[in-house]
Design an enzyme around this catalytic site. Structure first.
Site, PDB file in Angstrom:
ATOM      1  N   HIS A 274     -25.300 -48.426 -35.367  1.00 59.17           N
ATOM      2  CA  HIS A 274     -24.516 -49.464 -34.766  1.00 59.17           C
ATOM      3  C   HIS A 274     -24.767 -51.442 -34.847  1.00 59.17           C
ATOM      4  O   HIS A 274     -23.699 -51.847 -35.317  1.00 59.17           O
ATOM      5  CB  HIS A 274     -23.029 -49.077 -34.454  1.00 59.17           C
ATOM      6  CG  HIS A 274     -23.108 -49.425 -33.211  1.00 59.17           C
ATOM      7  ND1 HIS A 274     -23.906 -48.376 -32.351  1.00 59.17           N
ATOM      8  CD2 HIS A 274     -22.167 -51.056 -31.668  1.00 59.17           C
ATOM      9  CE1 HIS A 274     -23.589 -49.298 -30.843  1.00 59.17           C
ATOM     10  NE2 HIS A 274     -23.213 -50.573 -31.375  1.00 59.17           N
TER      11      HIS A 274
HETATM   12  C1  UD1 Z   1     -18.586 -53.735 -31.129  1.00 63.84           C
HETATM   13  C2  UD1 Z   1     -19.483 -54.604 -30.023  1.00 63.84           C
HETATM   14  C3  UD1 Z   1     -20.870 -53.691 -29.723  1.00 63.84           C
HETATM   15  C4  UD1 Z   1     -20.290 -52.499 -29.193  1.00 63.84           C
HETATM   16  C5  UD1 Z   1     -19.523 -51.634 -30.412  1.00 63.84           C
HETATM   17  C6  UD1 Z   1     -19.220 -49.552 -30.329  1.00 63.84           C
HETATM   18  C7  UD1 Z   1     -19.626 -56.918 -29.861  1.00 63.84           C
HETATM   19  C8  UD1 Z   1     -19.475 -58.254 -30.494  1.00 63.84           C
HETATM   20  N1  UD1 Z   1     -19.804 -55.453 -30.085  1.00 63.84           N
HETATM   21  O1  UD1 Z   1     -19.753 -54.008 -32.328  1.00 63.84           O
HETATM   22  O2  UD1 Z   1     -20.661 -54.048 -28.370  1.00 63.84           O
HETATM   23  O3  UD1 Z   1     -21.637 -51.535 -28.747  1.00 63.84           O
HETATM   24  O4  UD1 Z   1     -18.177 -52.123 -30.863  1.00 63.84           O
HETATM   25  O5  UD1 Z   1     -18.374 -49.932 -31.701  1.00 63.84           O
HETATM   26  O6  UD1 Z   1     -17.989 -57.124 -29.756  1.00 63.84           O
HETATM   27  N2  UD1 Z   1     -14.184 -52.027 -38.028  1.00 63.84           N
HETATM   28  C9  UD1 Z   1     -13.437 -50.654 -38.553  1.00 63.84           C
HETATM   29  N3  UD1 Z   1     -12.568 -49.600 -38.019  1.00 63.84           N
HETATM   30  C10 UD1 Z   1     -12.485 -50.437 -37.226  1.00 63.84           C
HETATM   31  C11 UD1 Z   1     -13.347 -51.385 -36.301  1.00 63.84           C
HETATM   32  C12 UD1 Z   1     -14.289 -52.144 -36.541  1.00 63.84           C
HETATM   33  O7  UD1 Z   1     -13.697 -50.238 -40.127  1.00 63.84           O
HETATM   34  O8  UD1 Z   1     -11.890 -49.869 -36.189  1.00 63.84           O
HETATM   35  C13 UD1 Z   1     -15.529 -52.426 -39.010  1.00 63.84           C
HETATM   36  C14 UD1 Z   1     -15.230 -53.636 -39.647  1.00 63.84           C
HETATM   37  O9  UD1 Z   1     -15.362 -53.765 -41.224  1.00 63.84           O
HETATM   38  C15 UD1 Z   1     -16.194 -54.596 -38.630  1.00 63.84           C
HETATM   39  C16 UD1 Z   1     -17.262 -53.976 -38.535  1.00 63.84           C
HETATM   40  O10 UD1 Z   1     -16.449 -52.375 -38.848  1.00 63.84           O
HETATM   41  O11 UD1 Z   1     -16.407 -55.760 -38.943  1.00 63.84           O
HETATM   42  C17 UD1 Z   1     -18.045 -54.158 -36.983  1.00 63.84           C
HETATM   43  O12 UD1 Z   1     -16.485 -53.954 -35.952  1.00 63.84           O
HETATM   44  P1  UD1 Z   1     -17.225 -55.113 -34.607  1.00 63.84           P
HETATM   45  O13 UD1 Z   1     -15.576 -55.501 -34.596  1.00 63.84           O
HETATM   46  O14 UD1 Z   1     -17.207 -57.054 -35.525  1.00 63.84           O
HETATM   47  O15 UD1 Z   1     -17.456 -54.621 -34.098  1.00 63.84           O
HETATM   48  P2  UD1 Z   1     -18.592 -53.091 -33.573  1.00 63.84           P
HETATM   49  O16 UD1 Z   1     -20.396 -53.526 -35.041  1.00 63.84           O
HETATM   50  O17 UD1 Z   1     -17.396 -52.365 -34.373  1.00 63.84           O
END
Ligand code: UD1
Length: 359
Positions: free
Chosen positions: A204
């Site tokens: 991820h």
């Molecule tokens: C975040 C953390 C990372 C952690 C990870 C665990 C930061 C910079 N990174 O990354 O350290 O290891 O969480 O999962 O804070 N999305 C969904 N549903 C959700 C949440 C997210 O679909 O409930 C999708 C969204 O499209 C989003 C993408 O996942 O753009 C990434 O989510 P984001 O909150 O940016 O961070 P993670 O990659 O999850």
């Protein structure tokens, strides 16, 4: 009674704070705030249910956005809550945007911050998590480090000894606490998997989902799938990147929606090995005695590599296939399985005792 405000927002924060929250609820007036950085049931609410956590008192609903926007939303929505609640201490965990924004908001208002998992360093400043960790450690009053390597990193950055406490890892507390319950889960039967016959894969990290890197990883995994059964619960970020980059997984890879905590522990416990870029999953696999191949070039959980239970195999096509050939061979797996990592429990109790002594 002293007031502690905990802010969390993502899957790993919920899991790693889960052994602390019941202790905080009994020892302090505890205010739980959820940023809403993660919001889908399968990466958020399921963990509150499985880990029997209380519902947050406040939910900021910040959702997904660019880093600046996500951070700004947390800052502006948390500030009035902090001003109203006036906590004696604010607790944050880990390295996410929620962690950084929560700590920054509190510190700017003069509320002391405790940072759980302080001092983890990859020494790769292109990772958003690395910037978040460094910022939080330099504005927190209480640095709760998982191990001596993390404490060393904090000292090397000039942080005062009086702030640094080595307490162990709450990811280990959580895995030890839930592993028996997890072993009862029917997921192996449901997926028609035999113990020891498959690999668990998770990916991820931002650096692994970029267009310059993800195609090579997927090509290597698709080739590995010709000889290994791979089970892949896919993080929302990775699912979106696969679609955007039009990458196809081999039909031999068992692609799944994100799993709950208990199903993940259950699958990891019976896996031949895990291939991962996750921090928490490394520690869970170490508790469960499952070999760990890290699809990364560096790790903040150096103690697992030093102990010989985890190996870094890189995130490029060739390095992944070379690493898999070496470490998934009978001799490689034997070597990883025969190594022992220090599994120290009780981090949550130590953290709460240190917090109680400070307020
Ligand atoms: C975040 C953390 C990372 C952690 C990870 C665990 C930061 C910079 N990174 O990354 O350290 O290891 O969480 O999962 O804070 N999305 C969904 N549903 C959700 C949440 C997210 O679909 O409930 C999708 C969204 O499209 C989003 C993408 O996942 O753009 C990434 O989510 P984001 O909150 O940016 O961070 P993670 O990659 O999850």
């Amino acid at each position: 009674m002293s007031r502690v405000l905990t802010i969390l927002g993502t899957r790993p924060e919920i899991i790693k704070l889960s052994p602390l929250i019941p202790l905080l609820e009994t020892q302090f007036e505890h205010i739980l705030v959820h940023s809403g950085q993660h919001y889908s049931y399968e990466v958020d609410a399921i963990f509150f249910e499985e880990l029997s956590l209380p519902a947050p008192r406040y939910t900021l609903g910040v959702g997904s956005a660019q880093h600046g926007e996500q951070t700004a939303r947390i800052l502006s929505r948390l500030e009035p809550i902090l001003l109203q609640e006036r906590p004696d201490l604010v607790l944050v965990q880990g390295d996410t945007n929620t962690t950084m924004a929560g700590a920054l908001c509190a510190a700017k208002l003069g509320f002391p911050v405790a940072h759980l998992e302080a001092g983890g360093r990859s020494f790769n400043r292109t990772m958003p998590e690395e910037l978040n960790r460094i910022i939080v450690d330099h504005i927190a009053e209480i640095l709760l480090a998982a191990d001596e390597i993390a404490a060393y990193n904090l000292r090397a950055e000039g942080l005062p000894e009086s702030r640094i406490h080595v307490i162990g890892s709450t990811a280990i507390d959580a895995a030890l606490h839930h592993r028996e319950r997890a072993a009862q889960r029917p997921i192996l039967n449901q997926l028609e998997l035999k113990p020891g016959s498959y690999l668990v894969l998770t990916l991820h990290r931002a650096e692994n989902t970029e267009p310059a890197v993800l195609p090579g990883i997927i090509q290597a995994l698709n080739e590995l799938a010709a000889t290994h059964r791979i089970v892949f619960p896919i993080h929302p970020r990775t699912a979106a990147a696969l679609e955007r980059q039009q990458l196809q997984l081999s039909p031999r890879i068992l692609a799944l929606r994100p799993l709950g905590y208990l199903d993940t522990l259950c699958l990891v416990q019976s896996a031949q090995a895990v291939l991962t870029d996750s921090g928490g999953l490394q520690e869970e696999a170490a508790v469960l005695g499952t070999p760990i191949l890290l699809v990364r070039n560096e790790t903040e959980w150096r103690y697992l590599v030093d102990a010989g239970v985890a190996v870094l195999i890189g995130n490029r096509y060739e390095s992944i296939l070379d690493g898999a050939a070496r470490w998934l061979s009978p001799a490689g797996l034997d070597r990883l399985r025969s190594a022992r990592s220090p599994i120290i429990s009780g981090a949550a109790g130590r953290a709460v005792a240190i917090m109680a002594a400070s307020v």
